[in-house]
Structure formats: structure tokens, C-alpha cells
Design a protein around this motif. Sequence first.
Motif, PDB file in Angstrom:
ATOM      1  N   LEU A  26     -51.658 -43.805 -30.904  1.00 21.46           N
ATOM      2  CA  LEU A  26     -50.932 -42.877 -30.041  1.00 21.46           C
ATOM      3  C   LEU A  26     -50.403 -43.616 -28.810  1.00 21.46           C
ATOM      4  CD1 LEU A  26     -50.408 -39.820 -30.129  1.00 21.46           C
ATOM      5  CD2 LEU A  26     -52.360 -39.511 -28.617  1.00 21.46           C
ATOM      6  N   ILE A  27     -51.263 -44.434 -28.220  1.00 23.83           N
ATOM      7  CA  ILE A  27     -50.843 -45.206 -27.041  1.00 23.83           C
ATOM      8  C   ILE A  27     -49.734 -46.180 -27.436  1.00 23.83           C
ATOM      9  CG2 ILE A  27     -51.594 -46.849 -25.276  1.00 23.83           C
ATOM     10  CD1 ILE A  27     -54.403 -45.666 -25.502  1.00 23.83           C
TER      11      ILE A  27
ATOM     12  N   ALA B 236     -51.253 -56.499 -29.181  1.00 25.59           N
ATOM     13  CA  ALA B 236     -52.319 -56.212 -30.134  1.00 25.59           C
ATOM     14  C   ALA B 236     -51.725 -55.795 -31.476  1.00 25.59           C
ATOM     15  CB  ALA B 236     -53.217 -55.110 -29.586  1.00 25.59           C
TER      16      ALA B 236
ATOM     17  N   PHE C 298     -51.167 -47.219 -18.958  1.00 25.51           N
ATOM     18  CA  PHE C 298     -51.346 -48.074 -20.134  1.00 25.51           C
ATOM     19  C   PHE C 298     -50.610 -49.395 -19.956  1.00 25.51           C
ATOM     20  CE2 PHE C 298     -51.553 -43.711 -22.004  1.00 25.51           C
ATOM     21  CZ  PHE C 298     -52.925 -43.718 -22.174  1.00 25.51           C
ATOM     22  N   ASN C 299     -51.285 -50.484 -20.281  1.00 29.94           N
ATOM     23  CA  ASN C 299     -50.683 -51.803 -20.239  1.00 29.94           C
ATOM     24  C   ASN C 299     -49.845 -51.993 -21.511  1.00 29.94           C
ATOM     25  OD1 ASN C 299     -50.041 -54.477 -20.166  1.00 29.94           O
ATOM     26  ND2 ASN C 299     -52.057 -55.149 -19.471  1.00 29.94           N
TER      27      ASN C 299
ATOM     28  N   ALA D 191     -46.524 -46.744 -19.045  1.00 30.46           N
ATOM     29  CA  ALA D 191     -47.094 -47.508 -17.932  1.00 30.46           C
ATOM     30  C   ALA D 191     -47.518 -46.564 -16.807  1.00 30.46           C
ATOM     31  CB  ALA D 191     -46.086 -48.528 -17.415  1.00 30.46           C
TER      32      ALA D 191
ATOM     33  N   LYS E 245     -49.928 -55.337 -23.437  1.00 30.91           N
ATOM     34  CA  LYS E 245     -51.205 -55.555 -24.128  1.00 30.91           C
ATOM     35  C   LYS E 245     -51.221 -54.821 -25.471  1.00 30.91           C
ATOM     36  CE  LYS E 245     -55.168 -53.329 -22.997  1.00 30.91           C
ATOM     37  NZ  LYS E 245     -56.268 -52.946 -22.077  1.00 30.91           N
ATOM     38  N   HIS E 246     -50.787 -53.568 -25.461  1.00 30.88           N
ATOM     39  CA  HIS E 246     -50.832 -52.789 -26.701  1.00 30.88           C
ATOM     40  C   HIS E 246     -49.843 -53.312 -27.734  1.00 30.88           C
ATOM     41  CE1 HIS E 246     -53.765 -49.713 -25.680  1.00 30.88           C
ATOM     42  NE2 HIS E 246     -53.321 -49.847 -24.444  1.00 30.88           N
TER      43      HIS E 246
ATOM     44  N   SER F  45     -54.997 -43.330 -34.923  1.00 39.06           N
ATOM     45  CA  SER F  45     -56.086 -43.273 -33.946  1.00 39.06           C
ATOM     46  C   SER F  45     -55.500 -43.155 -32.543  1.00 39.06           C
ATOM     47  CB  SER F  45     -56.904 -44.554 -34.045  1.00 39.06           C
ATOM     48  OG  SER F  45     -56.155 -45.614 -33.475  1.00 39.06           O
ATOM     49  N   PRO F  46     -56.346 -42.925 -31.550  1.00 34.70           N
ATOM     50  CA  PRO F  46     -55.862 -42.927 -30.161  1.00 34.70           C
ATOM     51  C   PRO F  46     -55.091 -44.188 -29.791  1.00 34.70           C
ATOM     52  CG  PRO F  46     -58.073 -42.040 -30.235  1.00 34.70           C
ATOM     53  CD  PRO F  46     -57.756 -42.495 -31.630  1.00 34.70           C
ATOM     54  N   VAL F  47     -55.511 -45.358 -30.264  1.00 38.51           N
ATOM     55  CA  VAL F  47     -54.752 -46.576 -29.934  1.00 38.51           C
ATOM     56  C   VAL F  47     -53.355 -46.478 -30.513  1.00 38.51           C
ATOM     57  CG1 VAL F  47     -55.081 -49.034 -29.627  1.00 38.51           C
ATOM     58  CG2 VAL F  47     -56.875 -47.703 -30.688  1.00 38.51           C
TER      59      VAL F  47
ATOM     60  N   LEU G  50     -55.528 -46.995 -38.123  1.00 30.66           N
ATOM     61  CA  LEU G  50     -55.174 -47.531 -36.814  1.00 30.66           C
ATOM     62  C   LEU G  50     -54.010 -46.751 -36.206  1.00 30.66           C
ATOM     63  CD1 LEU G  50     -56.395 -49.930 -35.344  1.00 30.66           C
ATOM     64  CD2 LEU G  50     -54.512 -51.330 -36.188  1.00 30.66           C
TER      65      LEU G  50
ATOM     66  N   GLN H 282     -47.526 -45.839 -29.844  1.00 32.98           N
ATOM     67  CA  GLN H 282     -46.269 -45.102 -30.003  1.00 32.98           C
ATOM     68  C   GLN H 282     -45.650 -44.765 -28.657  1.00 32.98           C
ATOM     69  OE1 GLN H 282     -45.767 -41.994 -33.040  1.00 32.98           O
ATOM     70  NE2 GLN H 282     -47.901 -42.335 -33.477  1.00 32.98           N
ATOM     71  N   ALA H 283     -46.509 -44.342 -27.722  1.00 29.20           N
ATOM     72  CA  ALA H 283     -45.994 -44.015 -26.386  1.00 29.20           C
ATOM     73  C   ALA H 283     -45.408 -45.269 -25.741  1.00 29.20           C
ATOM     74  CB  ALA H 283     -47.114 -43.445 -25.520  1.00 29.20           C
TER      75      ALA H 283
END
Lengths: 298, 495
Positions: free
Chosen positions: A170-171, A195, A187-188, A183, A191-192, A166-168, A163, A173-174
Amino acid sequence: MWIALVLLAVLLTLPLWASAYILGVLTVACYFGVFAMSWDLLFGFANEVNFGPTFLIGTGAYTAGLLNAHGVPMWVCLIAGAAGALVGGVVLAVPALRLTGPYFGLTTLVAVLLLQQFIIIFAGTTGGEIGLTMNDILSMDATTNYWYALTFMAVSGAILLTLSRSPVGLILQASGQDRIGAAALGFNVVKHKLAAFCVSAVFSGLAGAMLVFYLGTASVGTVVDVAVGVQVIIAAVLGGRRTIVGAAIGAIFLILAGELLRPLGQLSTFVVSAVALVVILFFVDGLMGLLGRRREES
Amino acid sequence: MTAMPRGSTAAPLLDVEGLTKRFGGLIAAKDITFQIRAGEILGLIGPNGSGKSTVMQLIMGLHRPNAGAVRVLGTNVAGWAPHRIARQGVGIVFQHSRPLHRQTVLENIMLGLLPDKLLKLAANRHVRERAREIAARVGLENVLNRKPGTLAFADLRRMELAKAIARDPRVVLVDEPFAGLTAGEVDAFAQLIADFRSDGRAVLLVDHNVKSIAALADRVFAMYLGERIAEGTAAEVTRDPTVRRVYLGGGIEVASRPARAAVSTPLLQVEDVSVLYGKAQALDRVSIHVDEGEFVSVVGLNGAGKTTLFNAISGLVPYQGSIRWNAADLRGRSPAAIARGGVVQCPETRELFGDMSVRENLDLAGQHLSVAQAAEQLEWLYELFPRLRDRHAQAARTMSGGEQQMLAIARSLMMRPKLLILDEPTLGLAPVILEQISNALERLRNSTPITVLLGEQNVTFALPHADRIYVMEHARIVWEGEPSRFAAEAAATYL
């Protein structure tokens, strides 16, 4: 990655030669490893300090324990423990993630104290400070218990590691490192992070539930107390932030060290804490950072 | 009077109307209205504190406007969360990059190409391909697999540009496109931004002055204290009397002091001082000197290096070169020791203790004085700034910006400095407050032997008091001289 595999190989061979006592210690360490890895997902990747890992762990453990006390079968209790931690985590995180900076951490800390008080106040149902005795336990056999714990840690670690890379991940971490920048890329962020909190809650809750079914009892001192949470945090930071694997290594190291130094009595906690402090102060990247550095130099 | 760019018949991609933002009592943006069409570049300029950054942040949704509309492709997005505005087609290139340091350049660019989904466990094949294309377009093809920490400053900015392009925004906001770049890099970046125009995007460039963006912008919109002061082509805005007054002051006044006897050793001698922030050159071999009793102003736009110079003198940042105070080298002395030695800085950010009262802030600064001395100093400061006497019990945080600035100066003076360093005391203040602070400085200059080093972007404020002026630009001193010669010799470098 190879560090994780080497560690796993060593752990796999242990039942061949180690005593039941050592296996018992490592069983606990494996569950702690899952606690610490779940925590690292939040701290290392979402950049949120959850001072209350035991809120999630304890909610999972007590949900499972209370249901089991009412005769619910063990496997249902385990699922319910994970679900309970998820619900508790969402209820806590939805309002808390709207806060920024240290306030998120403070909210999670208060949540632990609330849970602890709740358990003590409703002692009639929860067993209070004495604890709750389970109807079922995972197994009587140390080796079997060890296999359960090791498999659980390996599977959890693999899922969390995948996980995080993965790309998620990466998002995530950003979102953690630069809220505004993430943002602005569409990217919300909330939400991330939410999750990530949910994933962390499910693994913490499930590990908490499995731990009490291993121990045969659920008590505030083992799964809720702030001191337990601090140990989880130290393990994750000691192992190396933002590595997932490091958190598990840190947890095993911490539990083993505590056990090896047991002859020192009260002093053992002091020595372990001092070592952890030195690592955190001088090697911010933890044990994994030390290994990584040597690899870069060579 | 507005120049009509190409394709002006099409509906604007970005339509900002009556945008207003208040922060407490401060009006950061007031009734701002402009449009940008496809293939058009609008330059938004204004001095520090003029509200240009606020306008950019309002468009991106980083603040919620109090009034007005921001229409992106016809949809009003005012008050939306930034990630929704981004998805509506707005991209931003930040001035400061905060990349993911453990990921490679390629991965950082790929981030911009990912959809906002939670179940994205593997990136689509085309994402990596597309990231490579974008990297090649901005000139990063040779550093794809390096970590951002190993990149040169200009490449980091290229990466920010690449991330913004990745989302294929219709509207691109660029904050200070050329800050910290060398002349050659500026040309390359100008070309990249010009490419946005040929792609048919609407571009907003935010910068301090017309000069920096004149070659690129189709139109320029100038702001001051939250309001529009001029709009038109770069040449028109440069000629505009209001703009000239804001940047250069209306008829620069000079109040000269009686000539002082020449001094052999300057009180403060800064020689060949350079400072690097990471990879950005913040000071480039700067040399200045300040004689005893002199009032020296360092003028320059935001980002020119004034604050860095003062921080080097105060021992707050590491530097190369030498800084001597009373002929003794300051290197190796702690900031506290330098302050006790008589060099006191009143920072741009004021650094007041917000929850403490005016009196407590001043008492704190007077800790090292005897009780009698402190009382005497306090009385003198209350005379210099009568407003502070009226407000002595009020918490610093609740005072107006101008009052806070007075308190910040007073607190520095409480330490009885030999050299007072004032960094941007006029930042974001209304003209009437400027005058009060200006009067206080004039009294200070005439009634005490104090030496002052003032950093300002507001020339009108900096010139009247000064005995000598330094002009800073891009980390260097580009001009030195008497205030009377400034208008003729240095004003042109400033617009």
C-alpha cells in the motif's frame, strides 16, 4: 485471485496429458512469468518503468553461469545469481531513483546495453555472442523441469502477490502514484521504491539463473537482449498492470501464442506483436482488466 | 498590533523565521517570519503568485529554503526531506486529492496510520479500528468501503483531511480549505478545522483572500510578491491600506473610450455554459457576451473559473450550453479550427517553446500567413514590444517572466486574431513590467480594431483598459458593469 487458482489447477494437470514439447514451452513460459511479475512490481506498484528487466535477469543468469563454468555447485550458483542481480540492481537503482520521470527508465535501458557490450567484449570469459555452456543442468527430464519451473513460479507469485497486498504494498503504491503525498504522510519514498527494486532484482536474477540451468546455456539472445526485455514488458502490460497474476498470465499467453503461430514463420512475431498492441491500445488494464470488467457487469 | 490568541505564553509549535526562497531571479518568499501556537489558526493570504504556496511548501520541505529557519516544536527542520518533516509533526491537506483508486476509502485512511517500515506485512489490529474512528470524525462513516472514484467531491476532501489527521500532526497546513465546496459543505469543513484548534494543533490556512477564512483565523498574514504586507486580525488586514491597494488597486483608474454604436449581434456569445471537472463544478451556467471592438475584462480570484471559461471558448474542455462566434455555434469544432477562425487564446501558462528563440516562436505562429504578411506583422509586433526586437535571437526560456509574457502576447497577435483572449498576463510579474504590458495593451486598444477578452485577478490591471467588467466567483458570474461602477458595487465581494 480465483483466476490464479484456476490457472494453477490447469497447469498442475498438464503433465498427465501434454507432450514433452508442450511442457518444454511452458517451462520457459513459467520463468518468463516470474520475469514479468517482478517487472509488474516495479511498473504497477512503484510506478517506475524499468526498460531494462534483462539487466537484472542477465546479471543473475551470467553470475550463475560463470560461477558454474568454474566448477561451483549449481545450488550455490543459483543463490549467487540472485545475489548478483541484487547487487547489480542496487548499484543501478541508488543513483537512478534520484531521477524522476522518464530518466529512470532511460538509465535502466542504458544499463542493459552496457551489460550486453560487457559480455561481448570479455568474450574469452563470457562466451561472447556464442554463449556460455553450463557444466550442470537442472534435469534431463521434461516433466521434472516443468515441476521445478511451475513450483518456482507459483512460490514467487505467492510471495509477490502477498507483498503487493500487504501494508508495505500500500505504501509502495502511494509512493508510486503520489510521491509528494506519500512523503507528506511520513513515508520515505526512495526507500520503498529501492526495496521494491531489490525484490524485483532478486526474483528476476533467480529466474534468470534457473532459466540458464534449464536451457544448459546462457546467451545474450536469451537473457540479455533488449528484445527479451521488451517481451517481458509486453507480457506484463498485456496481462494487466498492478495485478502480479496478470503478468504471469500475459507471459504464458505470449509464449504459447508465439509457439502456436510458429508455422507462420516470420509472420508469427508480427501477429503476436499486433495482438499485444491492440490489447495495450484498447484494453489498458490488460487481460485481467477484461476479466474484471465482466465480473463487475454481471 | 498583533492580536494575542489564547495560550500565547506557550512556546510556538511552528516558528518560521526569515524564510527566503529564490527561483532563479524570482524571489518567491522574502524574509517571512511568523509563529503559530497550539490551538491557534493563522490565515496566510495573498493573490496568485504572491508566494503563499511557496511558504507552505517550504514548511513541508517540498522546496529547500535559501535562508531562514522553520522550527517545529523547537527543532529546525529547514532543508529536511518532507517525510522527516512529516514525522516531526507536520501534516498537510492538499487542495487536490490523488487517492489510491483501487483501494477503498478505509484503506486510503489506513495508509496514513502505517509506520514507515519495510517489513510491515500485516497491519496491526488497532489500525483498522483507528481508521474507522477518524472516518467517523470527518463524516465518512457511510462510505468506508467505496472506492474514491465513486465519492462526491466534498467526500474526497474529507478523505484528505482524514489522512492528515491519521498521523496526528501537531502542525497542520491546509491549502485552500474551501475551494470547490458548496456553502453547506463550507460550514462543515470550517467546523472540522475548528476542531483542529480545540485539539491543540497549530493550523496554517492558505487561501486567496481574507473573506474566505475570516471566520476561522485568529490572525491573518498577508503576502504580495513574496513579501509580508500586513498582519493582524481579519478585520485589521481587511482595513489595511496596502492590502486594499493590492486587491483593489490604488484609486481605480478608468480610461473610457468613445461610446460605440450599439451592435445587434455580439461577436462572441456565451450562453448558460457549465463545465464539470470530475465532480467539481468549474463553471456554473455562465453567460457573457463580447461585442466587436470591445475590451472586456473578467476579474476573479484564482480558482473562480476564468481559465475554464476561456478553455471552453477555445474548445479545449467539453461543456454544456452554447458558445456562438459570429452567430455560428462553435460546438464540435476543433481547437485548431476555432483558433484559425480568429479566436486566439494567450494562456496563463504562456506555453512558449522554451528552447526556440523569440523570432522562431513568432515565425511559428505566422506559418499560415504569406511571407510578406508575416514580415509586416512581425515589424508591427516589434514596434509594440521593442524589447522583443532586442532579444530576437535569445531562447525564450532564458528571458525574464515579463519578457516571456510579452512574447506570449506577441505570438498570439502574430496569428492576427479577431478576438484575443488574454488569461492572467500579470501572473507573478513585478509592477514595473505590468506597466510596460499595460502600455502595450493601451496602444493595441487605441490603434487596432481588435477585440480583447482579458481574465485577471489583478483589478488594477484589468480595469483601466476595460469597456465592461464581469466579476467571477465560485464558478459563476456575480456582477457585470462598467468599470466606473466597480469600486462602489463590486469591490466588497473581492477582498
